[in-house]
Design an enzyme around this catalytic site. Structure first.
Site, short mmCIF file in Angstrom:
data_model
loop_
_atom_site.label_atom_id
_atom_site.label_comp_id
_atom_site.label_asym_id
_atom_site.label_seq_id
_atom_site.Cartn_x
_atom_site.Cartn_y
_atom_site.Cartn_z
N GLU A 106 132.84 61.31 14.68
CA GLU A 106 131.48 61.87 14.79
C GLU A 106 130.49 60.72 14.94
O GLU A 106 130.46 59.81 14.12
CB GLU A 106 131.17 62.66 13.51
CG GLU A 106 129.80 63.29 13.52
CD GLU A 106 129.57 64.18 12.31
OE1 GLU A 106 129.62 63.67 11.17
OE2 GLU A 106 129.31 65.38 12.50
N LYS A 151 119.35 68.71 -4.86
CA LYS A 151 119.02 67.33 -4.50
C LYS A 151 118.88 67.24 -2.99
O LYS A 151 119.85 67.31 -2.25
CB LYS A 151 120.13 66.36 -4.93
CG LYS A 151 119.70 64.91 -4.75
CD LYS A 151 120.85 63.94 -4.73
CE LYS A 151 121.32 63.58 -3.35
NZ LYS A 151 120.30 63.01 -2.45
N CYS A 186 125.84 68.45 13.09
CA CYS A 186 127.27 68.53 12.75
C CYS A 186 128.01 69.32 13.82
O CYS A 186 129.18 69.11 14.05
CB CYS A 186 127.46 69.15 11.38
SG CYS A 186 126.58 70.68 11.17
N GLU A 198 130.39 71.55 3.79
CA GLU A 198 130.13 71.62 5.23
C GLU A 198 130.03 70.17 5.69
O GLU A 198 129.07 69.48 5.37
CB GLU A 198 128.82 72.39 5.47
CG GLU A 198 128.78 73.03 6.84
CD GLU A 198 128.20 72.14 7.91
OE1 GLU A 198 128.92 71.18 8.33
OE2 GLU A 198 127.07 72.38 8.32
O1 TXE Z 1 125.40 61.20 4.79
P1 TXE Z 1 125.81 61.33 3.27
P2 TXE Z 1 124.48 60.08 5.49
C1 TXE Z 1 127.42 62.40 8.88
C2 TXE Z 1 126.96 61.73 10.16
C3 TXE Z 1 126.16 60.58 9.67
C4 TXE Z 1 126.91 60.20 8.42
C5 TXE Z 1 126.14 59.47 7.36
O2 TXE Z 1 128.07 61.30 10.88
O3 TXE Z 1 126.13 59.53 10.58
O4 TXE Z 1 127.33 61.42 7.88
O5 TXE Z 1 124.98 60.18 6.99
C6 TXE Z 1 124.15 62.62 -0.84
N1 TXE Z 1 127.76 62.10 -4.46
N2 TXE Z 1 126.58 63.51 8.51
O6 TXE Z 1 124.79 58.72 4.98
O7 TXE Z 1 125.87 59.99 2.64
C7 TXE Z 1 123.03 61.96 -0.09
O8 TXE Z 1 122.07 61.45 -1.00
C8 TXE Z 1 126.94 63.14 -4.18
C9 TXE Z 1 127.08 64.81 8.83
O9 TXE Z 1 123.09 60.50 5.34
O10 TXE Z 1 127.00 62.19 3.22
C10 TXE Z 1 122.54 63.12 0.78
O11 TXE Z 1 121.73 63.99 0.01
N3 TXE Z 1 126.02 63.11 -3.21
C11 TXE Z 1 126.32 65.88 8.15
C12 TXE Z 1 123.84 63.82 1.14
O12 TXE Z 1 124.78 63.41 0.15
C13 TXE Z 1 125.93 62.01 -2.46
C14 TXE Z 1 124.86 65.66 8.00
C15 TXE Z 1 124.40 63.45 2.53
O13 TXE Z 1 124.55 62.06 2.61
C16 TXE Z 1 126.75 60.90 -2.69
C17 TXE Z 1 124.52 64.31 7.67
C18 TXE Z 1 127.70 60.97 -3.75
N4 TXE Z 1 128.55 59.98 -4.01
C19 TXE Z 1 125.37 63.30 7.97
N5 TXE Z 1 126.46 59.95 -1.76
C20 TXE Z 1 126.56 67.27 8.63
N6 TXE Z 1 127.72 67.83 8.32
O14 TXE Z 1 125.71 67.90 9.23
C21 TXE Z 1 125.48 60.44 -0.98
N7 TXE Z 1 125.14 61.69 -1.40
#
Ligand code: TXE
Length: 482
Positions: A384, A177, A286, A252
């Protein structure tokens, strides 16, 4: 405008059962460039069923054969280089050169794991020296099974490569996904699967958001392994879902990484590394080294030079080769960063003289900011931000720098800039972080490893560890012949 209402399941394009779509935007032009389905749990059922059917056949291929498919993915990505870089740039907003680097990193990762798949053949049945007499023990490695892979939007083709390449190398089949924010570049992976005639069901791509697809995928009993990159709250939800059935999980998550600059550091190098550490990809990394710990004797010089290089950044159209600062990925991320800037104002943080570059009049741009002497209790110091915001503190000694650096809920990465390389490595040895770069840019070659300590996650991607994350180990012991 493309409409991504179809998933890729069993090597066929399948219409989503969901009727609702989300806008996919170009964050520079603030225009809708595509729509993507939110997905439906029943779509996940179909994808998992296809992956399960394909598992025995894929698992039984030799590593040599799986490696050939993975090499073919690398070649097909290379062949699409120009169009994919442009697509990533438009969907994500990152400058073209950064998107090009992403693609190069992704290709290198596929090539590396093609080699690892082949090497796996040679390792099967290795004798283990147990020290026991009269017994022979051998080690075998089997794929964990069906892997559910979930990625975020900040490095789309890279995060998927880090999961997909080792999963396929190990003999796992996959339900992937991508982020609903950046689904366009990864669409290519499905096209490539068809082009290289990957066996049906080995790679399945299900579009959607967390509610429509993410939750269903992580809860699905037909998924044996979950690998997730993203935010901490969702990471915890994924881990909770994995607990049901005691399933294998790799996470991660976020970071709040430090960069240490000692008094003997080369100021030019320090400025270059500090800037890249918090402004590359507009800070949406990240591993962003967004906490600067600089020796007090060098602090003023460093800040002065940092202001100068920030002023030289060129915000603009990410497709324009001259652009060095792109917009944030979307309105939600933009609002999130603005909230932090409002908090900084409320907390009375000192933004020094950070020049505010002339920003385009559209696009989700945030001008880089350096906050000085930030209290360690500040939200900006501890959380973050995922934007081009640097929090700085002066320190009087290496001990103070280390104590402040390690005082964090995260432990993903760190950088050290020191004149004496031995001192840099000594400091690196005292840092609680999965990757420490000494006097060099952030690099993540596929043969190394990537992952964090503490709240930054569980497990390592890349390298042998990245492959092992998709393998189970089986030991077979029998009496020796004599
Ligand atoms: O992340 P999400 P978001 C951090 C960064 C950013 C914040 C929000 O601080 O501002 O997260 O970003 C899927 N079950 N990082 O909202 O929601 C979602 O569809 C399973 C750090 O975009 O965590 C997407 O594919 N999956 C990070 C993925 O999870 C779910 C990089 C990430 O989305 C889900 C990005 C659920 N319940 C953001 N809900 C890094 N470590 O690099 C959402 N998703």
């Amino acid at each position: 405008m493309s409409t991504l209402t179809r998933h890729f399941i069993d090597n066929a394009w399948v219409e989503s059962r969901a009727t609702r779509c989300l806008d996919v935007i170009d964050p520079y032009r603030e225009t809708r460039i595509a729509e993507v389905t939110v997905g439906d749990p029943a779509d996940v059922d179909d994808a998992v069923a296809a992956a399960r059917r394909a598992l025995p056949g894929w698992r039984d291929h030799s590593g040599e054969r799986r490696g050939a498919f993975i090499d073919a993915i690398a070649e097909a990505l290379e062949a699409r280089r120009t169009s994919l870089v442009e697509l990533s740039t438009r969907n994500n907003g990152k400058p073209r050169a950064e998107a090009d680097q992403d693609l190069a990193d992704a290709i290198a990762c596929y090539r590396y794991y093609a080699g690892q798949a082949r090497a796996l053949d040679a390792r099967q049945g290795e004798t283990v020296d147990t020290g026991e007499t009269g017994l022979v023990s051998r080690r075998y490695q089997d794929p964990v099974g069906v892997a559910g892979l979930i990625t975020p939007w900040n490095f789309p083709l890279v995060s998927s490569a880090w999961k997909l390449a080792p999963a396929l190398a190990a003999g796992c089949t996959v339900v992937f996904k991508p982020s609903e924010v950046t689904p366009l570049p990864e669409q290519a992976l499905a096209e490539i699967a068809l082009e290289i005639e990957l066996p049906p069901g080995v790679f399945n791509l299900v579009h959607g958001d967390g509610r429509g697809v993410g939750e269903a995928l992580t809860a699905h009993p037909g998924v044996d392994k979950l690998s997730f990159t993203g935010s901490n709250p969702v990471g915890e939800a994924v881990m909770t879902a994995a607990a049901r059935g005691t399933r294998n999980v790799s996470l991660e998550l976020g970071g709040k990484s430090p960069i240490l600059v000692t008094e003997d550091a080369d100021p030019d190098l320090a400025v270059e590394l500090v800037l890249a550490g918090f402004a590359y990809n507009a800070g949406q990394m990240c591993s962003a080294t967004s906490r600067l710990l600089v020796h007090e004797s060098l602090a003023d010089t460093l800040h002065e030079r940092l202001d100068a290089v920030i002023a030289d950044l060129v915000p603009g159209d990410p497709l324009d080769n001259a652009t060095t600062l792109g917009p944030l990925v979307n309105a939600a991320q933009y609002e999130r960063v603005l909230d932090y800037l409002a908090a900084a104002e409320q907390e009375g943080l000192d933004a020094g003289n950070t020049p505010v570059s002339a920003l385009p009049d559209h696009g989700y741009f945030i001008a880089p900011r350096v906050f000085r002497d930030v209290p360690t209790t500040s939200r900006l110091w501890r959380e973050e931000i995922f934007g081009p915001i640097l929090c700085a503190r002066r320190v009087a000694s290496d001990d103070e720098a280390i104590a402040l650096a390690n005082d964090s809920a995260f432990g993903l990465a760190a950088s050290v800039v020191a004149g004496d390389p031995a001192r840099a490595e000594t400091l690196a040895g005292r840092l609680t972080a999965g990757n420490v770069w000494c006097n060099t840019h952030q690099v993540a070659p596929p043969g190394l490893g990537w992952g964090g300590m503490k709240g930054s996650g569980i497990g390592r991607e890349l390298g042998r560890a990245g492959l092992d994350a998709y393998l189970e180990t089986r030991y077979v012991t029998r009496p020796s012949a004599d």
